[in-house]
Design an enzyme around this catalytic site. Structure first.
Site, PDB file in Angstrom:
ATOM      1  CD  GLU B  83      -2.241  -2.286   1.124  1.00 52.51           C
ATOM      2  OE1 GLU B  83      -1.068  -2.750   1.641  1.00 52.51           O
ATOM      3  OE2 GLU B  83      -2.916  -2.826   0.977  1.00 52.51           O
ATOM      4  CG  HIS B 152     -10.145  -7.148   7.841  1.00 55.60           C
ATOM      5  ND1 HIS B 152      -9.071  -7.658   8.656  1.00 55.60           N
ATOM      6  CD2 HIS B 152      -9.843  -7.133   6.627  1.00 55.60           C
ATOM      7  CE1 HIS B 152      -8.344  -8.374   7.737  1.00 55.60           C
ATOM      8  NE2 HIS B 152      -8.627  -7.921   6.443  1.00 55.60           N
TER       9      HIS B 152
END
Lengths: 305, 349
Positions: B83, B152
């Site tokens: 990322e 998450h």
């Protein structure tokens, strides 16, 4: 090289007098790298640097006036007083910034290389960083993607032996930075950075490889800074003997000797030295007399129209 | 099983709040996003899309399905799990003339790219005194899905809405998703685009013609006179359901969806509170600070004399998301908690 040297010596003086604030990280001792690199590059190649950015920006073509005015926090500075020492920008010369968070800018430079490749331009991106930056994730991810996508990127590690105050052998599990290159599938090169012409030749080879689609190169240039990490650092973690020994290999001094040897007249060199000193003093005067940074610049540069 | 029932019930009540307007077509939220990106990419070849599994895999949440076939792998670019790397590459590409769209598989993973988004994308325009623009869209699913536990389930709006130099979009409906995405792609600044992870399948009416929804302009989703409820993203649907139930009791809610959290349309919110004299803010992010608290601050400062009750917030509970479904249901804002807050501010508790 001399202009960078004199510029920074003057900046150090102004800092000591309280005319420059914030952090001031000097490049003194490393000049041959910025200058050699610039000589190896085209004008439209993109260049990124960490916060030790004065030398690279000036080598790229930034005027001493714009650089000094920025240190003084003036409207006439290269970042109009918003960036300061660590965030020089000069779009005209494709100097795309000094970055305070080292390593992250490696990925950003890879992005400029990505764009050059996407647009099929004959252009490379060059990213300078210290050996300390090679331990951070941004370096790894930027290098990894550049290797994967064969981006026209030249990574230049200026290994000046100390990451702030910590010597290289205490921060790196490997003996060299270039040993990392294999993991990124990229070419590499490693050499002492005291000879400006050698720097030019070897970086030019990497840039040529990048232009021809050969992908990125990781170059490690061994160098040394004569001052502490920043103005607040007296550099007590290294011995006087070590420093004196390294100063014997001062590239600015050595290049002067070399010019004399190849037949350049002493008075010609002195004239050059005088003109450089004049240029720096002019920059100081310009910075002192310039208007302070403007509040409207601050308000107008949060969002682009 | 209970979860499945709840999900199906959720889908039903979701549909009824998306009223058709003229010249509309029905799209799912993910299709609206895809359509926006495709239309923009057809118009402008400086737009590239980059992220994990956006190409060959057709998108982890199928938002980018079919886009590889349409644009090829020079423009729809699969990345490794990196990322910080591909967000940074997007920033550098944006600085030098491209308009990248960076997909994070979820905003939860973007924390490792936080440096690129906050320290670079948001600040380069300012550090360069306006010399370098960074037109980039960072997008992906935001908030909790179902039973995916703490790492998450972040609703990320406070982290980004705090940053001058970024715009932050959080669309609730397919129409807003499309209109805001098109605006985001054309904007010359970095945009954080928070898509509701559980909203991708939601269907809604989307205008046939091109609509660019301006940033900083709230949508009045329902008009009412007794109470203003401000909400965005996923809890929007719980709020609309609660508003229906409250109407049965005679409490008419005005529901305001700001659509963008930076810039935030304070004017529309304050104007509504001046009319209704009461306000609740419903959001998925943690209660501590963030856009919810920001809205309360503005309302109490600018509509203090008009308020008949303290402004309340209904947020996720102040803890990392648990896995077990019964606990997860307790954490997220739901219809009952919204109704309870409405009763409090109308003194019907």
């Amino acid at each position: 090289m001399l202009l960078i040297r004199r510029f920074e010596e003057e900046a150090a003086r102004a800092y000591a007098q309280g005319k420059i604030g914030g952090f001031l990280h000097l490049y003194i001792g490393q000049e041959a790298i910025a200058v050699g690199a610039d000589a190896a590059l085209h004008k439209d190649d993109y260049v990124f640097q960490t916060y030790r950015d004065h030398g690279t920006a000036i080598a790229r073509g930034m005027t001493a006036r714009a650089a000094m005015a920025e240190l003084y926090g003036k409207d006439t500075g290269c970042s109009r007083g918003l960036g300061g020492s660590m965030h020089f920008f000069d779009v005209e010369n494709n100097f795309l910034g000094g970055y305070g968070v080292v390593g992250g800018h490696v990925a950003v430079a890879a992005g400029a290389a990505f764009k050059a490749k996407y647009r099929k331009e004959d252009r490379v991106a060059v990213c300078f960083f210290g050996e300390g930056a090679t331990n951070i994730g941004g370096f790894h991810e930027g290098a990894s993607l550049a290797g994967l996508w064969k981006l026209p990127l030249v990574l230049i590690c200026e290994n000046n032996t100390y990451a702030m105050g910590t010597p290289f052998h205490r921060t790196s599990p490997s003996d060299t930075i270039t040993s990392k290159a294999a993991g990124y599938g990229m070419a590499h090169d490693r050499f002492e950075g005291g000879d400006v012409e050698e720097v030019q030749t070897r970086i030019a080879a990497a840039a040529a490889r990048a232009r021809e689609g050969g992908g990125p190169t990781l170059i490690e240039i061994m160098t040394y800074r004569f001052r502490g990490h920043s103005m607040s650092d007296p550099g007590k973690y290294r011995s006087r003997e070590e420093l004196e020994e390294r100063k014997k290999h001062d590239s600015v001094h050595l290049y002067r000797e070399r010019l004399l040897k190849v037949g350049v007249a002493e008075n010609e060199i002195k004239a050059l030295e005088k003109s450089v000193e004049d240029e720096v003093m002019d920059a100081v005067q310009f910075a002192e007399q310039s208007e302070p940074a403007k509040t409207e610049t601050m308000y107008n540069s949060i969002y682009a129209p | 099983m209970r979860r499945a029932k709840r999900a199906s019930k959720n889908r039903n009540h979701v549909q009824q709040y998306l009223r058709p307007v003229v010249a509309m077509k029905t799209l799912r939220y993910r299709e609206a996003l895809r359509e926006a990106m495709i239309e923009e990419m057809e118009r402008d070849d400086s737009i590239v899309l980059m992220g994990e599994e956006v190409g060959h895999y057709q998108g982890a949440y199928k938002v980018t399905e079919g886009m590889l076939d349409k644009f090829g792998d020079t423009r729809i670019i699969d990345t490794p799990i990196a990322e910080a790397g591909f967000a940074g590459i997007g920033v550098g590409a944006a600085m030098t003339g491209l308009r990248p769209i960076i997909e994070f598989m979820t905003w939860n993973f973007a924390f490792v790219a936080f440096d690129q988004i906050v320290q670079n994308a948001a600040k380069i325009y300012q550090m360069s005194a306006g010399a370098i623009k960074v037109p980039i869209v960072f997008r992906g699913p935001n908030g909790a899905a179902r039973q995916v536990s703490s790492q998450h389930s972040h609703a990320c709006e406070p982290f980004y809405a705090n940053v001058p130099g970024l715009w932050v979009c959080a669309p609730s409906t397919p129409a807003d998703a499309k209109g805001l995405m098109k605006t985001a792609i054309r904007d010359n600044n970095p945009v954080v685009f928070l898509e509701g992870e559980t909203l991708y399948g939601v269907k809604g009416e989307v205008p046939e013609e091109e609509v660019l929804i301006p940033f900083g302009k709230a949508r009045i989703a329902r008009e009412g006179s007794d109470l203003t409820i401000v909400t965005w993203g996923r809890p929007y649907y719980e709020v609309m359901q609660a508003a229906d139930k409250l109407a049965e009791e005679g409490i008419e809610c005005e529901v305001i969806d700001p659509r963008t959290l930076r810039p935030l349309d304070h004017e529309s919110i304050v104007e509504s509170v001046r009319k209704t004299n009461r306000c609740i803010v419903v959001h998925e992010h943690w209660p501590y600070a963030g856009p919810g608290a920001e809205i309360v601050d503005r309302v109490q400062r600018e509509a203090f004399d008009d308020l008949d009750a303290p402004v309340l917030r209904v947020a996720s509970l102040d803890l990392p998301m648990p896995y077990a479904t019964n606990l997860e249901n307790l954490v997220l804002p739901d219809v009952d908690r919204i109704i309870e807050a409405a009763h409090k501010v109308t003194y019907k508790a």
